[in-house]
Motif scaffolding. Sequence first.
Motif, short mmCIF file in Angstrom:
data_model
loop_
_atom_site.label_atom_id
_atom_site.label_comp_id
_atom_site.label_asym_id
_atom_site.label_seq_id
_atom_site.Cartn_x
_atom_site.Cartn_y
_atom_site.Cartn_z
N GLY A 170 -3.66 -3.88 21.32
CA GLY A 170 -2.39 -3.34 20.86
C GLY A 170 -2.52 -2.25 19.82
O GLY A 170 -1.56 -1.93 19.12
N LYS A 171 -3.71 -1.66 19.72
CA LYS A 171 -3.93 -0.57 18.76
C LYS A 171 -3.99 0.76 19.50
O LYS A 171 -4.43 0.83 20.64
N ILE A 172 -3.53 1.80 18.82
CA ILE A 172 -3.56 3.14 19.40
C ILE A 172 -5.00 3.62 19.42
O ILE A 172 -5.66 3.66 18.38
N PHE A 173 -5.50 3.99 20.61
CA PHE A 173 -6.86 4.51 20.68
C PHE A 173 -6.89 5.93 21.23
O PHE A 173 -7.93 6.59 21.19
N GLN A 174 -5.76 6.42 21.69
CA GLN A 174 -5.67 7.80 22.15
C GLN A 174 -4.30 8.33 21.74
O GLN A 174 -3.28 7.65 21.91
N MET A 175 -4.29 9.54 21.16
CA MET A 175 -3.02 10.11 20.69
C MET A 175 -3.08 11.63 20.82
O MET A 175 -4.09 12.24 20.48
#
Length: 187
Positions: free
Chosen positions: A138-143
């Motif tokens: 549930g963590k952002i790894f691509q933005m």
Amino acid sequence: MAPYPTAHEIEEIFFHRINTEEFHSYLADHIDITVTGNDFNISGKFKSLEEFHNKIYVRINAAVKQETLRLEVNRVIGGGESPQALSPTAVLQLMLHRYTDKDVLQWAAVEVHYECESKEGRHLVYETVDLVRFNKEGKIFQMKSFLDSLAIHNLVEEHEKAVADGKREHGPVAPNAWAHTKDTPQV
């Protein structure tokens, strides 16, 4: 939070964007971030959270009176665990097996409106749109960030010029998880 946050959970995550340490707790350690723009002093590709923090957050936060910073999450598209939350096009692509459920549900788009005052006394209004992809934790790894590049460029450039000319000290930067590192730049 389920593996892929709902639109409401994503809104909560981005509400914390002005609190550097809090927002960074939602980012994966190994992250791939692109800030779009040509001839824009903070655009680039960042492969670590620390690099992203030092090149983006430190420079913007140093130029802004933190007590004046306000944000509003205008819109979140995507997220969640349910195909009912997907657009008709995404559902069709799922049915045609162009994407898996996992591929589509990992992504979201977030539109945020900011207002603040620069340390030079200028009122600033700008908007961002971030395309984000979540990992199974549930963590952002691509933005990929689309910013009001002229407004931010002018904000950072004006502040850094005032510091270089001796008209302003760099001043305190918002607290962050890397304040203790020797590599944190002084702006």
